[in-house]
Design a protein around this motif. Structure first.
Motif, PDB file in Angstrom:
ATOM      1  N   LYS A 304      86.323  59.750  40.654  1.00  0.00           N
ATOM      2  CA  LYS A 304      85.042  59.511  39.956  1.00  0.00           C
ATOM      3  C   LYS A 304      84.021  60.562  40.397  1.00  0.00           C
ATOM      4  CE  LYS A 304      85.949  55.819  37.598  1.00  0.00           C
ATOM      5  NZ  LYS A 304      86.988  55.037  38.214  1.00  0.00           N
ATOM      6  N   GLY A 305      83.428  61.245  39.400  1.00  0.00           N
ATOM      7  CA  GLY A 305      82.432  62.268  39.708  1.00  0.00           C
ATOM      8  C   GLY A 305      83.035  63.557  40.250  1.00  0.00           C
ATOM      9  N   LYS A 306      84.343  63.641  40.248  1.00  0.00           N
ATOM     10  CA  LYS A 306      84.998  64.848  40.785  1.00  0.00           C
ATOM     11  C   LYS A 306      85.499  65.728  39.647  1.00  0.00           C
ATOM     12  CE  LYS A 306      85.036  63.875  45.297  1.00  0.00           C
ATOM     13  NZ  LYS A 306      85.467  62.588  45.748  1.00  0.00           N
ATOM     14  N   ARG A 307      85.632  66.980  39.953  1.00  0.00           N
ATOM     15  CA  ARG A 307      86.103  67.916  38.940  1.00  0.00           C
ATOM     16  C   ARG A 307      87.470  68.477  39.342  1.00  0.00           C
ATOM     17  NH1 ARG A 307      82.868  72.484  35.735  1.00  0.00           N
ATOM     18  NH2 ARG A 307      84.616  72.955  34.357  1.00  0.00           N
ATOM     19  N   ALA A 308      88.385  68.465  38.392  1.00  0.00           N
ATOM     20  CA  ALA A 308      89.725  69.007  38.664  1.00  0.00           C
ATOM     21  C   ALA A 308      89.997  70.167  37.735  1.00  0.00           C
ATOM     22  CB  ALA A 308      90.772  67.918  38.467  1.00  0.00           C
ATOM     23  N   ALA A 309      90.552  71.226  38.291  1.00  0.00           N
ATOM     24  CA  ALA A 309      90.971  72.371  37.464  1.00  0.00           C
ATOM     25  C   ALA A 309      92.488  72.340  37.358  1.00  0.00           C
ATOM     26  CB  ALA A 309      90.517  73.672  38.126  1.00  0.00           C
ATOM     27  N   VAL A 310      92.987  72.523  36.142  1.00  0.00           N
ATOM     28  CA  VAL A 310      94.445  72.577  35.956  1.00  0.00           C
ATOM     29  C   VAL A 310      94.802  73.982  35.482  1.00  0.00           C
ATOM     30  CG1 VAL A 310      96.417  71.632  34.700  1.00  0.00           C
ATOM     31  CG2 VAL A 310      94.564  70.109  35.426  1.00  0.00           C
ATOM     32  N   LEU A 311      95.555  74.679  36.310  1.00  0.00           N
ATOM     33  CA  LEU A 311      95.954  76.056  35.974  1.00  0.00           C
ATOM     34  C   LEU A 311      97.419  76.051  35.551  1.00  0.00           C
ATOM     35  CD1 LEU A 311      94.328  78.042  38.932  1.00  0.00           C
ATOM     36  CD2 LEU A 311      93.342  77.463  36.727  1.00  0.00           C
ATOM     37  N   GLY A 312      97.660  76.368  34.303  1.00  0.00           N
ATOM     38  CA  GLY A 312      99.029  76.360  33.785  1.00  0.00           C
ATOM     39  C   GLY A 312      99.308  75.083  33.032  1.00  0.00           C
ATOM     40  N   LEU A 313      99.483  75.208  31.714  1.00  0.00           N
ATOM     41  CA  LEU A 313      99.696  74.029  30.871  1.00  0.00           C
ATOM     42  C   LEU A 313     101.086  73.999  30.252  1.00  0.00           C
ATOM     43  CD1 LEU A 313      96.242  74.130  29.014  1.00  0.00           C
ATOM     44  CD2 LEU A 313      96.842  72.812  31.058  1.00  0.00           C
ATOM     45  N   SER A 314     101.644  75.177  29.966  1.00  0.00           N
ATOM     46  CA  SER A 314     102.968  75.223  29.340  1.00  0.00           C
ATOM     47  C   SER A 314     104.010  74.750  30.355  1.00  0.00           C
ATOM     48  CB  SER A 314     103.287  76.638  28.867  1.00  0.00           C
ATOM     49  OG  SER A 314     103.167  77.542  29.932  1.00  0.00           O
ATOM     50  N   PHE A 315     105.161  74.287  29.860  1.00  0.00           N
ATOM     51  CA  PHE A 315     106.146  73.700  30.784  1.00  0.00           C
ATOM     52  C   PHE A 315     106.783  74.755  31.670  1.00  0.00           C
ATOM     53  CE2 PHE A 315     109.208  74.987  27.592  1.00  0.00           C
ATOM     54  CZ  PHE A 315     110.410  75.136  28.280  1.00  0.00           C
ATOM     55  N   LYS A 316     106.653  76.025  31.267  1.00  0.00           N
ATOM     56  CA  LYS A 316     107.064  77.133  32.129  1.00  0.00           C
ATOM     57  C   LYS A 316     106.335  78.389  31.654  1.00  0.00           C
ATOM     58  CE  LYS A 316     111.243  78.704  29.846  1.00  0.00           C
ATOM     59  NZ  LYS A 316     112.574  79.118  30.101  1.00  0.00           N
ATOM     60  N   PRO A 317     106.390  79.485  32.422  1.00  0.00           N
ATOM     61  CA  PRO A 317     105.649  80.677  31.998  1.00  0.00           C
ATOM     62  C   PRO A 317     106.274  81.338  30.772  1.00  0.00           C
ATOM     63  CG  PRO A 317     106.444  80.889  34.280  1.00  0.00           C
ATOM     64  CD  PRO A 317     107.062  79.665  33.719  1.00  0.00           C
ATOM     65  N   PHE A 318     105.504  82.164  30.114  1.00  0.00           N
ATOM     66  CA  PHE A 318     105.928  82.982  28.964  1.00  0.00           C
ATOM     67  C   PHE A 318     106.280  82.170  27.722  1.00  0.00           C
ATOM     68  CE2 PHE A 318     107.020  85.357  32.842  1.00  0.00           C
ATOM     69  CZ  PHE A 318     106.098  86.388  32.705  1.00  0.00           C
ATOM     70  N   THR A 319     105.721  80.977  27.616  1.00  0.00           N
ATOM     71  CA  THR A 319     105.847  80.207  26.381  1.00  0.00           C
ATOM     72  C   THR A 319     104.539  79.431  26.189  1.00  0.00           C
ATOM     73  OG1 THR A 319     107.102  78.533  25.170  1.00  0.00           O
ATOM     74  CG2 THR A 319     106.961  78.223  27.545  1.00  0.00           C
ATOM     75  N   ASP A 320     104.283  79.054  24.924  1.00  0.00           N
ATOM     76  CA  ASP A 320     103.114  78.190  24.667  1.00  0.00           C
ATOM     77  C   ASP A 320     103.553  76.750  24.456  1.00  0.00           C
ATOM     78  OD1 ASP A 320     104.446  78.555  22.305  1.00  0.00           O
ATOM     79  OD2 ASP A 320     102.676  78.954  21.086  1.00  0.00           O
ATOM     80  N   ASP A 321     104.814  76.454  24.755  1.00  0.00           N
ATOM     81  CA  ASP A 321     105.364  75.120  24.511  1.00  0.00           C
ATOM     82  C   ASP A 321     104.889  74.159  25.601  1.00  0.00           C
ATOM     83  OD1 ASP A 321     106.863  72.988  23.658  1.00  0.00           O
ATOM     84  OD2 ASP A 321     108.769  74.070  23.574  1.00  0.00           O
ATOM     85  N   ILE A 322     104.241  73.060  25.171  1.00  0.00           N
ATOM     86  CA  ILE A 322     103.778  72.085  26.176  1.00  0.00           C
ATOM     87  C   ILE A 322     104.522  70.760  26.053  1.00  0.00           C
ATOM     88  CG2 ILE A 322     101.443  73.047  26.438  1.00  0.00           C
ATOM     89  CD1 ILE A 322     100.467  70.749  24.592  1.00  0.00           C
ATOM     90  N   ARG A 323     105.595  70.751  25.268  1.00  0.00           N
ATOM     91  CA  ARG A 323     106.318  69.487  25.107  1.00  0.00           C
ATOM     92  C   ARG A 323     106.844  69.007  26.468  1.00  0.00           C
ATOM     93  NH1 ARG A 323     110.042  71.088  19.969  1.00  0.00           N
ATOM     94  NH2 ARG A 323     109.947  73.108  21.007  1.00  0.00           N
ATOM     95  N   GLU A 324     106.471  67.786  26.836  1.00  0.00           N
ATOM     96  CA  GLU A 324     106.898  67.163  28.107  1.00  0.00           C
ATOM     97  C   GLU A 324     106.504  67.983  29.337  1.00  0.00           C
ATOM     98  OE1 GLU A 324     108.618  64.162  28.414  1.00  0.00           O
ATOM     99  OE2 GLU A 324     108.707  63.846  26.261  1.00  0.00           O
TER     100      GLU A 324
END
Ligand SMILES: NC(=O)c1ccc[n+]([C@@H]2O[C@H](COP(=O)([O-])OP(=O)(O)OC[C@H]3O[C@@H](n4cnc5c(N)ncnc54)[C@H](O)[C@@H]3O)[C@@H](O)[C@H]2O)c1
Length: 439
Positions: A304-324
């Motif tokens: 609560k009241g904290k900020r989180a940064a998420v670096l890296g969303l794709s399931f692995k590098p060199f793709t834009d696929d975020i499925r699962e």
């Protein structure tokens, strides 16, 4: 030689472009009009290194075109590759609706002798069932040709494939398909129809099991004080084990391992076979994805009241696929905990925005994402992210707690930089933090 590819997703588009590059005349067919319009304008609809340039070159050379017309796609084809999705149904089984719909349309439109090669991952017995869609006098034959390319290296994996599996009960059709792959100069394995289908599931099950086993060992390293990096190095020197896929992390994701492991368990149930190892693999992976947020809660008490940064969303590098992708689970947990979240990824921001809209802040650089954050989660080892200097976390974050789900940084260097550093299988701090969170 006319080749048609049904489905222009991660597999179909790479397949179509690569066959055109190899000199064949290729038509790519998809039911998604927007996708076909974009591709027809020479723009790749997926992030895959080198693909857009190759696509444009082959369109210019008139070897590659795109259509939404099944008649145009199927009527003059010598070979049709089916590369449509086989997503997970609610009960874990593979949804074969798309594959069956393609087979129906092929039966309606294909003329003359056509070899239908099924690249989509389908349960054992599916290809035989699909053959039933074709009139035995139509001259259409079916071959199982499972795909093993990896997103991010799809082009190299096609031209330098470790194996092409051709499974069929119809030798002449198998010979024809092997003929068009000959230009690639890669090993070809000929099998029966069912074995080819099984090879694909068995391979993904084995790889997923390798990851979950290493992750469990990593978790045990944290408790015992061993270091997973050293352990994996020692294990990998044994040629029976092999050094690949021994990297501990926040778990596997993507469009294949999660759904294919579940589909195999489900298929086993249907045949009265209990895949107990695979069930554990799935469970370990699901727990692994929650590990870092639990560790962060152990450190912070509350988000609560904290900020989180998420670096890296794709399931692995060199793709834009975020499925699962693990990022989806981490973000869901963080939102449930009431955190403010900023995210960064070099390729997958658009796909994440489609899901989360303005619930997240989309930063343009890692630096912008971590600014003012209390926690930073590294979830994909993109070069842009692994090259982000440790000092900058300390400089820009409010409280420099770095949770490294891919063991991108050295634990000593992170500590030297003044960060509270949590990684996988390397430091007891994580075990302590998780224990505190689950008390
Ligand atoms: N993505 C991978 O890395 C990978 C690797 C190996 C095998 N596979 C398998 O290959 C198959 C395809 O996976 P993907 O990731 O490329 O899927 P995807 O979801 O990226 O693409 C599927 C495409 O099929 C299209 N489609 C749906 N119905 C259609 C129809 N009737 N006719 C023509 N097009 C239709 C969709 O519009 C979409 O563009 C799956 O079975 C998957 O398990 C995927």
């Amino acid at each position: 030689m006319n080749i048609t590819v049904a489905g222009t997703g991660y597999v179909g588009l790479v397949t179509g472009v690569c066959f055109a590059e190899a000199g064949y005349t290729v038509t790519c067919f998809d039911t998604d009009t927007e996708k076909i319009n974009t591709l027809s304008a020479g723009i790749s609809t997926i992030y895959e290194p080198g693909l857009e340039e190759m696509l444009v070159q082959n369109m210019d050379a008139k070897r590659l075109r795109f259509t939404v017309s099944p008649a145009e796609a199927y009527s003059g084809a010598d070979f049709i590759f089916i590369a449509v999705g086989t997503p997970e149904r609610e009960d874990g089984s593979a949804n074969l609706d798309f594959v069956e719909s393609v087979a129906r349309e092929i039966a309606e439109h294909a003329r003359g002798k056509t070899v239908v090669a099924v690249k989509s991952t389908v349960p054992v017995g599916t290809n035989r069932k699909l053959a039933g869609f074709f009139n035995p006098r139509s001259g259409i034959s079916i071959v199982s040709n499972p795909e093993f390319l990896r997103e991010g290296s799809g082009i190299a994996d096609t031209f330098q494939a470790e194996r092409i599996v051709i499974g069929t009960d119809d030798k002449a059709a198998g010979d024809k398909l092997a003929g068009i792959y000959r230009r690639f100069g890669v090993p070809i394995l000929r099998t029966g129809l069912k074995s080819a289908e099984m090879i694909k599931y068995a391979s993904n099950a084995f790889l997923a099991a390798k990851i979950s086993l290493v992750n469990e060992i990593a978790n045990f390293c944290e408790v015992t004080g061993a270091d997973i990096e050293e352990v994996a190095l020692g294990m990998g020197m044994d040629s029976r084990i092999g050094s690949q896929f021994l990297r501990a992390g926040i778990g596997y994701g993507g469009s294949c391992f999660p759904k294919d492991t579940k589909a195999l368990v489900k298929l086993g149930e249907e045949w009265g076979c209990d895949f107990s190892i695979l069930k554990s693999v799935i469970e370990v992976n699901s727990r692994q994805k929650q590990k870092l947020v639990n560790a962060a809660i152990g450190i912070a008490g509350s988000f609560k009241g904290k900020r989180a940064a998420v670096l890296g969303l794709s399931f692995k590098p060199f793709t834009d696929d975020i499925r699962e992708a693990p990022a989806l689970e981490v973000i869901r947990q963080l939102l449930d905990e009431g955190a403010d979240i900023s995210v960064y990824d070099p390729a997958a921001m658009g796909k994440m925005r489609e899901i989360y809209g303005d619930q997240l802040y989309y930063a343009e650089t890692p630096e912008e994402a971590v600014k003012g954050a209390d926690f930073a989660f590294v979830l994909t080892e993109w070069p842009e992210i692994t090259a982000f200097p440790l000092e900058k976390y300390r400089l820009f974050m409010r409280q420099p707690v770095l949770l490294d789900g891919r063991n991108c940084y050295s634990a000593e260097a992170a500590e030297k930089a003044g960060l509270t550093y949590v990684s996988i299988g390397r430091k007891a701090v994580l075990a302590e933090a998780v224990a505190a969170a689950t008390k």
